[in-house]
Write an enzyme that holds these catalytic residues in place. Structure first.
Site, PDB file in Angstrom:
ATOM      1  N   GLU A  30       0.832  -1.220   0.000  1.00  0.00           N
ATOM      2  CA  GLU A  30       0.000   0.000   0.000  1.00  0.00           C
ATOM      3  C   GLU A  30       0.857   1.256   0.000  1.00  0.00           C
ATOM      4  O   GLU A  30       2.068   1.206   0.264  1.00  0.00           O
ATOM      5  CB  GLU A  30      -0.939   0.004   1.212  1.00  0.00           C
ATOM      6  N   LYS A  81      -2.601  -1.538  15.385  1.00  0.00           N
ATOM      7  CA  LYS A  81      -2.023  -0.677  16.410  1.00  0.00           C
ATOM      8  C   LYS A  81      -3.030  -0.477  17.529  1.00  0.00           C
ATOM      9  O   LYS A  81      -4.234  -0.357  17.282  1.00  0.00           O
ATOM     10  CB  LYS A  81      -1.685   0.676  15.789  1.00  0.00           C
TER      11      LYS A  81
HETATM   12  N1  PSU Z   1      -2.113   1.771  10.743  1.00  0.00           N
HETATM   13  C1  PSU Z   1      -0.768   1.889  10.778  1.00  0.00           C
HETATM   14  N2  PSU Z   1      -0.121   2.494   9.757  1.00  0.00           N
HETATM   15  C2  PSU Z   1      -0.801   3.005   8.665  1.00  0.00           C
HETATM   16  C3  PSU Z   1      -2.230   2.858   8.621  1.00  0.00           C
HETATM   17  C4  PSU Z   1      -2.846   2.239   9.676  1.00  0.00           C
HETATM   18  O1  PSU Z   1      -0.149   1.463  11.742  1.00  0.00           O
HETATM   19  O2  PSU Z   1      -0.172   3.571   7.758  1.00  0.00           O
HETATM   20  C5  PSU Z   1      -2.986   3.373   7.425  1.00  0.00           C
HETATM   21  C6  PSU Z   1      -3.322   2.241   6.437  1.00  0.00           C
HETATM   22  O3  PSU Z   1      -3.223   2.740   5.122  1.00  0.00           O
HETATM   23  C7  PSU Z   1      -4.780   1.944   6.761  1.00  0.00           C
HETATM   24  C8  PSU Z   1      -5.279   3.329   7.082  1.00  0.00           C
HETATM   25  O4  PSU Z   1      -5.494   1.363   5.693  1.00  0.00           O
HETATM   26  O5  PSU Z   1      -4.244   3.919   7.833  1.00  0.00           O
HETATM   27  C9  PSU Z   1      -6.588   3.308   7.852  1.00  0.00           C
HETATM   28  O6  PSU Z   1      -7.138   4.593   7.901  1.00  0.00           O
HETATM   29  P1  PSU Z   1      -8.619   4.776   8.460  1.00  0.00           P
HETATM   30  O7  PSU Z   1      -8.557   4.435   9.905  1.00  0.00           O
HETATM   31  O8  PSU Z   1      -8.916   6.229   8.233  1.00  0.00           O
HETATM   32  O9  PSU Z   1      -9.503   3.873   7.661  1.00  0.00           O
END
Ligand code: PSU
Ligand code: MN
Length: 306
Positions: free
Chosen positions: A25, A160
């Site tokens: 990603e 996380k």
């Molecule tokens: N958690 C991490 N590192 C990241 C992300 C999540 O430890 O870079 C990123 C990923 O791209 C994940 C996104 O898909 O955050 C999720 O965002 P949201 O909670 O807005 O859906």
């Protein structure tokens, strides 16, 4: 092939020949790590996938085209741009394509483009999930719905602890998403190998993971899978240190009224800043570890596909 999709020639050749390919990603590049470590990591992860016998396909939207496999210059643009780069999840893809824009793809959007390209294995750091306090905020990452509907296996180090890990597991169970513990019986919590949350599905080698993927899709179950791969012990961080940083980051987000798609990047940035270089070094190592396992899974899966 989908007319809105472009494959890097190396990715196209590997897919045509049935060789293993691993999707990666790009939101982790723009929004998950600071410059210049984000660029260094993105390139090191691609190299790690190659060293373990698969072709990397970093995914993004570039000038309105869904792209699987980026050039080094394109990866550098996403890394330098950092938080100024658009963060694209499922609902953002159509507008970005219609208006010819460039953006970094989340786990959800990366899964969509990987599936369009025919890529079945994806490595990242951590998935999005159910946020703490979601019963009031309704903040549940679109990554979870994507896992429920798009047939890609996502190799990650769990999630996380900025998230509510228990509710995240409940949500995945409700939506029929297997969560396979790779050589572990509890959900790894990204920087730590362990959490309080038991998993009931365990696999101990890449071939077994590939067999579950094949069975899942042969049964007509369209969902993706989570492969939870604990951070190597030598790179894990003390839980108390992470818990303190996360508690402070969550309090700051609330004080500042951070909302919507800004929440996760804000929390990631604050946790990185509060824990300094330690957490970044661990973050890089766990992504490399996931890239190695994903390459092995992609190779095993390629061997099963007729
Ligand atoms: N958690 C991490 N590192 C990241 C992300 C999540 O430890 O870079 C990123 C990923 O791209 C994940 C996104 O898909 O955050 C999720 O965002 P949201 O909670 O807005 O859906
Ligand atoms: Mn959210």
């Amino acid at each position: 092939m989908n007319p809105l999709l472009d494959l890097h020639p190396e990715v196209a050749a590997a897919l045509a020949a049935g060789r293993p390919v691993v999707a990666l990603e790009s939101t982790i590049i723009s929004h998950g790590m600071p410059w210049p470590q984000n660029l260094e990591t993105a390139l090191a992860v691609e190299a790690e996938v190659r060293a373990h016998g698969a072709v990397p396909a970093t995914i993004a939207v570039i000038g309105g085209r869904a792209q699987a496999g980026l050039t080094q210059a394109q990866i550098e643009t996403l890394g330098r741009g950092g938080p100024a780069v658009a963060k694209l999840s499922r609902r953002d893809l159509a507008l970005a394509v219609a208006q010819g824009r460039t953006g970094a793809t989340t786990v959800a959007a990366t899964m969509i483009i990987a599936a369009l390209a025919g890529i079945r294995v994806f490595a990242t750091g951590g998935i999005g999930g159910v946020h703490r306090g979601a019963s009031a905020s309704f903040d549940i990452s679109a990554d979870l719905q994507e896992l429920a509907r798009t047939p890609v296996a996502v190799v990650c180090a769990g999630a996380k602890a900025i998230l509510d890990l228990g509710l995240t597991l409940e949500y995945l169970e409700t939506h029929g998403v297997p969560v396979l513990g790779y050589r572990c019986d509890r959900l790894p919590a990204f920087f730590t190998r362990d959490s309080d949350f038991a998993l009931d599905q365990r696999v101990d080698d890449a071939a077994a993971i590939a067999q579950v993927m094949q069975a899942q899709w042969a049964l007509g179950l369209g969902a993706g899978l989570v492969v939870a791969n604990p951070i190597p012990a030598e790179h894990a961080l003390p839980r108390e240190v992470m818990d303190r940083a996360i508690a402070q980051a969550l309090a700051e987000a609330q004080q500042q009224g951070v909302q919507g798609k800004a929440v996760t990047p804000f929390l990631l940035g604050r946790v990185n800043a509060l824990t300094g270089g330690d957490s970044l070094a661990s973050n890089i190592q766990l992504v490399l570890n996931n890239a190695r396992l994903a390459a092995a899974v992609a190779a095993a899966f390629a061997g099963l596909v007729p």
